[in-house]
Design an enzyme around this catalytic site. Structure first.
Site, PDB file in Angstrom:
ATOM      1  N   ILE A   1      34.207 -22.747  40.423  1.00 20.18           N
ATOM      2  CA  ILE A   1      33.952 -24.333  39.968  1.00 20.18           C
ATOM      3  C   ILE A   1      33.415 -24.355  38.676  1.00 20.18           C
ATOM      4  CG2 ILE A   1      32.563 -26.297  40.628  1.00 20.18           C
ATOM      5  CD1 ILE A   1      31.558 -24.597  43.238  1.00 20.18           C
ATOM      6  N   GLY A   2      32.804 -23.260  38.149  1.00 25.01           N
ATOM      7  CA  GLY A   2      32.384 -23.429  36.866  1.00 25.01           C
ATOM      8  C   GLY A   2      31.376 -22.241  36.338  1.00 25.01           C
TER       9      GLY A   2
ATOM     10  N   GLY B   1      28.229 -21.480  34.119  1.00 25.48           N
ATOM     11  CA  GLY B   1      26.818 -21.704  33.327  1.00 25.48           C
ATOM     12  C   GLY B   1      26.270 -20.577  32.508  1.00 25.48           C
TER      13      GLY B   1
ATOM     14  N   ASP C   1      14.599 -26.182  34.342  1.00 25.46           N
ATOM     15  CA  ASP C   1      15.992 -26.547  33.765  1.00 25.46           C
ATOM     16  C   ASP C   1      16.513 -27.856  34.589  1.00 25.46           C
ATOM     17  OD1 ASP C   1      18.058 -26.261  32.426  1.00 25.46           O
ATOM     18  OD2 ASP C   1      19.052 -24.888  33.676  1.00 25.46           O
TER      19      ASP C   1
ATOM     20  N   LYS D   1      17.773 -31.185  34.719  1.00 26.97           N
ATOM     21  CA  LYS D   1      18.891 -31.908  33.806  1.00 26.97           C
ATOM     22  C   LYS D   1      19.715 -32.698  34.795  1.00 26.97           C
ATOM     23  CE  LYS D   1      21.707 -27.876  33.319  1.00 26.97           C
ATOM     24  NZ  LYS D   1      22.601 -27.101  32.459  1.00 26.97           N
TER      25      LYS D   1
END
Ligand code: ADP
Ligand code: MG
Length: 338
Positions: free
Chosen positions: A64-65, A67, A178, A180
Site C-alpha cells: 500500500i505504501g 513510510g 506521530d 498527523k
C-alpha cells in the site's frame, strides 16, 4: 507457561519486563518447580506469546505504501489486515527488545477510535505488526479533496473522536508521537487513529543515517511542538526528542487547523523559514490570524499551539471545548464562515 496470577504483577518495571521477554524458553521451564517458573516467566512474556503471529500464517498482499517505518501491505490473516513490515539491520537482539516494548504498548489498547491491534510477528528477521485494515480515506486526503463537504458539525464530530481516542491513549500512559492527518482514517462516520508509538522504534530503522545532515520527512514539521523543533539537529536521534502528551496536543491543533483550512499552515514558506517560524512558536500565530477561520475555531488551534507546553489543554479539556462550540444552526461569530 504459568497463567497470570495477580494484577500487581502486571505493574512490573519495564526493565523487569525486558528480562522476562528475554528469558522465554518453555523447554527449559518444564523441568522447573512452579515457584521458579512463576518468577522466571514474567507476566509480560506470557501476554506477548498470545500476540505472536507466525510469519508463515500471513498472506502478504499488495504494497500500500512505504513510510519511515517500513512498508505497509494489505494482507490476509483471518480476513483482511494491514501488515507493517519492519526492516531491521544491525543488532537483532537490541531491535527485538525495542520492538517487543512497542508491541507491549499496542496489545493493551481497546478503544473504538484506536486501530485494532491483532498481533505481531516477533521472530527476526520477520518483524511485523498486524492491525485491522482501514477502509476509507485518511483525514489528510479527505481535507484536501473534500474540504467543501466538511461543515462544522462534521469536523466537530471528527475532532471529538480523535480527542476521545487520544485521551484514552494518554490515560494508558501512551504518547502517540506521530499524530498527523495521514495517521487518522475516516470511514462510515468513524475515526480511527493509527501508528502510535512507532517512534520508539526509530533507532531500529535509522541505523547508518548520516550524523551531519538533519533530515525532516515531508510534512512532519507542521505537527512538531516548538520544544521539539528546538531540540532537532543532525546529532540528535529522533527517539531522543522531547515528545510528550502536550506535544501530542500541539499536533492535534494542526489536524484541527487542517480540517478547517484544507491544508497545512505556512505551506508556501521555504523549509528554513518554517523551521524558524515553527521553532519560535510565534510564526504560526500570524498565519492563524490571516487564515480567518472564525473566532471559536481559531481559539482551539491557538491554545493547542501554545509555545509553552504547560499552557496547552489536555485532551479531556479539549473534549469540553469542542462540546461548547456553537451548533451549526446557530451563527458563528465570524459571518463569512458559512
Ligand atoms: P504515512 O503514515 O506517513 O502515510 P505509513 O508507513 O504509516 O506512512 O503508511 C504507508 C501507507 O499505508 C499509507 O498510504 C497509509 O495510508 C497506509 N496504511 C497504513 N496503515 C494502514 C491501515 N491500518 N489500513 C490501511 N492502510 C494503511
Ligand atoms: Mg502512518
Amino acid at each position: 507457561a504459568a497463567p497470570p496470577t495477580s494484577h500487581q504483577e502486571e505493574a512490573e518495571s519495564p526493565a523487569e519486563a525486558e528480562r522476562g521477554l528475554e528469558e522465554r524458553d518453555e523447554d527449559e521451564l518444564e523441568e522447573l518447580p512452579t515457584a521458579i517458573i512463576s518468577r522466571k516467566v514474567s507476566q509480560t512474556s506470557v501476554y506477548l506469546q498470545e500476540w505472536d503471529i507466525p510469519y508463515e500464517q500471513l498472506q502478504l498482499g499488495e504494497l500500500i505504501g512505504k513510510g519511515r517505518w517500513g512498508k505497509v501491505h494489505k494482507g490476509r490473516w483471518h480476513g483482511e489486515v494491514a501488515i507493517r513490515l519492519l526492516e531491521v539491520a544491525g543488532d537483532q537482539q537490541e531491535h527485538l527488545k525495542l520492538f517487543k516494548k512497542e508491541v507491549m504498548n499496542y496489545r493493551q489498547t481497546r478503544h473504538d477510535n484506536v486501530i485494532l491491534f491483532m498481533g505481531a510477528c516477533m521472530v527476526p528477521p520477520h518483524l511485523a505488526i498486524v492491525t485491522s485494515f482501514c477502509r476509507g480515506a485518511t483525514l489528510y486526503s479527505m481535507v484536501r479533496e473534500r474540504a467543501a463537504t466538511l461543515d462544522l458539525n462534521r469536523t466537530r464530530q471528527i475532532a471529538r473522536d480523535i480527542v476521545n481516542g487520544m485521551s484514552y491513549l494518554h490515560a494508558k500512559g501512551i504518547v502517540h508521537k506521530d499524530l498527523k492527518s495521514k495517521n487518522v482514517f475516516y470511514h462510515t462516520n468513524k475515526v480511527v487513529i493509527t501508528d502510535f508509538g512507532l517512534f520508539g522504534m526509530s533507532g531500529l530503522v535509522q541505523q547508518g543515517r548520516k550524523k551531519t545532515v538533519l533530515r525532516i520527512p515531508h510534512g512532519w514539521i507542521y505537527y512538531l511542538a516548538p520544544e521539539i523543533v528546538k531540540q532537532m539537529g543532525p546529532e540528535v536521534d529522533e527517539d531522543q526528542l522531547p515528545f510528550s502528551k502536550a506535544a501530542d496536543v500541539y499536533a492535534f491543533g494542526t489536524v484541527w487547523y487542517e480540517l478547517h483550512s484544507g491544508g497545512w499552515p505556512l505551506a508556501s514558506q521555504p523549509v528554513e523559514a518554517k523551521i524558524w517560524l515553527l521553532g519560535s512558536g510565534e510564526g504560526v500565530r500570524k498565519e492563524l490570524a490571516d487564515a480567518n477561520l472564525g473566532k471559536e475555531i481559531t481559539e482551539i488551534v491557538s491554545t493547542c499551539w501554545s509555545p509553552e507546553a504547560s499552557a496547552r489543554p489536555t485532551f479531556s479539556q479539549l473534549a469540553g471545548m469542542l462540546e461548547r462550540l456553537p451548533k451549526l444552526n446557530r451563527r458563528l461569530s465570524h459571518p463569512g464562515h458559512f
